[in-house]
Design an enzyme around this catalytic site. Structure first.
Site, short mmCIF file in Angstrom:
data_model
loop_
_atom_site.label_atom_id
_atom_site.label_comp_id
_atom_site.label_asym_id
_atom_site.label_seq_id
_atom_site.Cartn_x
_atom_site.Cartn_y
_atom_site.Cartn_z
N TYR A 80 15.61 -22.15 -33.56
CA TYR A 80 15.05 -23.50 -33.61
C TYR A 80 13.76 -23.50 -32.81
O TYR A 80 13.73 -23.01 -31.68
CB TYR A 80 16.03 -24.52 -33.04
CG TYR A 80 15.53 -25.95 -33.05
CD1 TYR A 80 15.13 -26.58 -31.87
CD2 TYR A 80 15.44 -26.67 -34.23
CE1 TYR A 80 14.68 -27.89 -31.89
CE2 TYR A 80 14.98 -27.99 -34.25
CZ TYR A 80 14.60 -28.58 -33.06
OH TYR A 80 14.15 -29.88 -33.06
N ASP A 132 8.92 -17.74 -28.58
CA ASP A 132 9.22 -19.13 -28.23
C ASP A 132 10.16 -19.10 -27.01
O ASP A 132 11.35 -18.88 -27.15
CB ASP A 132 9.88 -19.85 -29.42
CG ASP A 132 10.24 -21.28 -29.07
OD1 ASP A 132 10.55 -22.06 -30.00
OD2 ASP A 132 10.24 -21.62 -27.87
N LYS A 152 10.35 -27.56 -21.51
CA LYS A 152 11.52 -27.83 -20.67
C LYS A 152 11.22 -27.66 -19.17
O LYS A 152 10.57 -28.49 -18.57
CB LYS A 152 12.70 -26.99 -21.15
CG LYS A 152 13.11 -27.38 -22.60
CD LYS A 152 14.33 -26.65 -23.06
CE LYS A 152 14.54 -26.84 -24.55
NZ LYS A 152 15.34 -28.02 -24.91
P1 KE4 Z 1 11.12 -30.16 -27.89
O1 KE4 Z 1 10.14 -30.60 -28.94
O2 KE4 Z 1 12.50 -30.70 -28.13
O3 KE4 Z 1 10.62 -30.40 -26.46
O4 KE4 Z 1 11.24 -28.55 -27.99
C1 KE4 Z 1 11.55 -27.97 -29.22
C2 KE4 Z 1 12.14 -26.60 -28.99
C3 KE4 Z 1 11.35 -25.50 -29.23
N1 KE4 Z 1 11.82 -24.25 -29.03
C4 KE4 Z 1 13.09 -24.05 -28.58
C5 KE4 Z 1 13.57 -22.65 -28.38
C6 KE4 Z 1 13.93 -25.15 -28.32
O5 KE4 Z 1 15.21 -24.93 -27.90
C7 KE4 Z 1 13.46 -26.45 -28.52
C8 KE4 Z 1 14.32 -27.68 -28.29
N2 KE4 Z 1 15.65 -27.45 -27.89
C9 KE4 Z 1 16.62 -28.46 -28.28
C10 KE4 Z 1 17.98 -28.08 -27.71
N3 KE4 Z 1 18.42 -26.79 -28.09
C11 KE4 Z 1 16.20 -29.82 -27.84
C12 KE4 Z 1 17.30 -30.84 -27.76
C13 KE4 Z 1 17.05 -31.95 -28.75
O6 KE4 Z 1 16.58 -31.68 -29.88
O7 KE4 Z 1 17.36 -33.11 -28.37
#
Ligand code: KE4
Length: 428
Positions: free
Chosen positions: A144, A239, A267
């Site tokens: 993801y 990533d 994060k």
């Molecule tokens: P954000 O746009 O949610 O800040 O980051 C996206 C993203 C990008 N790359 C990786 C490896 C990520 O894990 C994420 C976002 N992680 C999820 C939880 N696994 C966010 C939680 C959510 O969607 O509420």
């Protein structure tokens, strides 16, 4: 468990916000039931609006490696806020945070701050396409990378939890530019690159995937990706939104020594405030506007409060030499306790762990990729989740997410968690 106020708030929220949440995975669809509403957090603990207390292993999905409301971060944000919350004008904190990032990511010569991991990935992909003049992107099933259109193809995290790895609303003509292969599949990568020779702009990978639960790269896989992308002038993007500053100060690339062309961060880098970042070699990064033709922008990028939080967070992580060893040891203690609880209850459990990230799959295992992760018994996971919640332990509300231990967690927290797991395993 008392939840009158959470229920009332959730009913109201659903009238105003789709699904009652601002991010799908929070809606508990992966485990059933309805989400609680949080009131406050402190250290390893959170309290919901009905006064229930939980040991928190979600940590806002990764940012809170120091636990909730760490004093240094709260102080820095409060101070910054008194001087103004936003200007849209360069500020010195952006330089400070950029220097801290570069200190531990030798692959990053220049960095651009944005407001989320999604924005970091979206921008890095556009930069890679601008740099190579190519259109296709290769990603791995179950990984993801945020909700940018090109990445919602066989995606993990909430998309997988909800059974929508390929989202509606993404134009077919765009989705076909995103190629996918199973993680750890060298032959799959080689054949994709040979079929689409000179068409692939970038390979993007979570170097340690943590969005279909958690699994690890096979020995040499990341080195293989580095070699084959270099040989075909393909931009390699790590990533590290989850793993950056989490598995080590310098992320997975510090552990394995592989240097990608671009890195996406998020994060932890924002100390709990909205910050994403992408960075890499200057000769690629300087293609970004205003230095070059690849446009990327953001009203709140480099926001002084977010920068202040990020600087305070990273300075705290850099200050304690054995911080990561302590985190890793505590997480190992938790894993051993939960594994023993499962064994004693006769429950099949496959555990994966790296540093302070852990995932318990309810299956025989081993879990080495998206396909094997999907073999997990999500119903048992759901029953375990709720049994733990009732015993004051908040785990990720989806089998396809991970848990995080923070520096605020104590051995007493671990003991309480393992005790709850002993009971919950008998119910799951
Ligand atoms: P954000 O746009 O949610 O800040 O980051 C996206 C993203 C990008 N790359 C990786 C490896 C990520 O894990 C994420 C976002 N992680 C999820 C939880 N696994 C966010 C939680 C959510 O969607 O509420």
């Amino acid at each position: 468990m008392k939840r009158d106020l959470s229920d009332k708030l959730y009913a109201e929220a659903q009238k105003l916000i789709p699904g009652g949440v601002n991010s799908p995975v929070r809606a508990f669809r992966g485990v059933g039931g309805e989400p609680f509403f949080v009131q406050r957090g402190r250290g390893s603990r959170i309290w919901d609006v009905d006064g229930n207390e939980y040991i928190d292993y979600v940590g806002s999905w990764g940012p809170l490696i120091l636990g909730h409301a760490p004093a240094a971060v709260v102080k820095a944000v409060s101070k910054a806020a008194r001087d103004g919350t936003s200007f849209g004008i360069p500020n010195a904190l952006e330089i400070r945070l950029a220097k801290l990032v570069r200190e531990v990511f030798p692959s990053i010569q220049k960095v651009r701050f944005v407001n989320s991991g999604t924005e970091a990935v979206m921008s890095a992909l556009r930069l890679a396409r601008g740099f190579t003049g190519r259109d296709m992107i290769l990603k791995f099933e179950g990984c993801y990378h945020g909700h940018g259109d090109s990445m919602l193809v066989k995606a993990g995290s909430g998309a997988l939890t909800l059974g929508q790895p390929d989202s509606a609303g993404v134009p077919a003509d765009l989705a076909k530019l995103t190629l996918t292969v199973p993680f750890n599949d060298r032959v799959g990568v080689e054949s994709m690159i040979s079929i689409h020779r000179n068409e692939i702009a970038a390979v993007i990978v979570e170097p340690i995937p943590a969005n279909a639960g958690l699994y690890l790269p096979k020995p040499g896989f990341l080195e293989f990706l580095r070699k084959i992308t270099a040989a075909h002038d393909i931009v390699l993007i790590f990533d590290e939104v989850i793993t950056g500053f989490r598995v080590a100060r310098g992320g997975v690339q510090e552990l394995c020594g592989v240097r990608p062309d671009l890195t996406c961060l998020g994060k932890i880098i924002g100390g709990g405030l909205p910050v994403g970042a992408f960075g890499g070699h200057a000769h690629i990064m300087d293609l970004l506007a205003p230095s070059g033709p690849v446009y990327q922008a953001g009203t709140l990028s480099g926001n002084p409060l977010a920068m202040a939080a990020g600087v305070a967070m990273l300075e705290a992580l850099f200050a304690e030499p054995d911080l990561y060893k302590k985190l890793n040891d505590l997480t190992a203690e938790l894993a051993v306790g939960v594994a023993a609880a499962a064994k004693d209850a006769g429950v099949k459990l496959a555990q994966n762990r790296i540093g302070s990230i852990f995932c318990n799959f309810f299956c025989d295992g081993p879990v080495t990729d998206y396909a094997s992760a999907k073999c997990s018994d999500t119903k048992r996971y759901a029953a375990f989740f709720h049994a733990m919640l009732e015993r004051g332990v908040y785990l990720a509300p989806s089998q396809f997410e991970v848990g995080f231990v923070s520096t605020a967690h104590t051995s007493a927290d671990i003991e309480q968690t393992v005790g709850a797991a002993r009971e919950a395993m008998r119910i799951a």
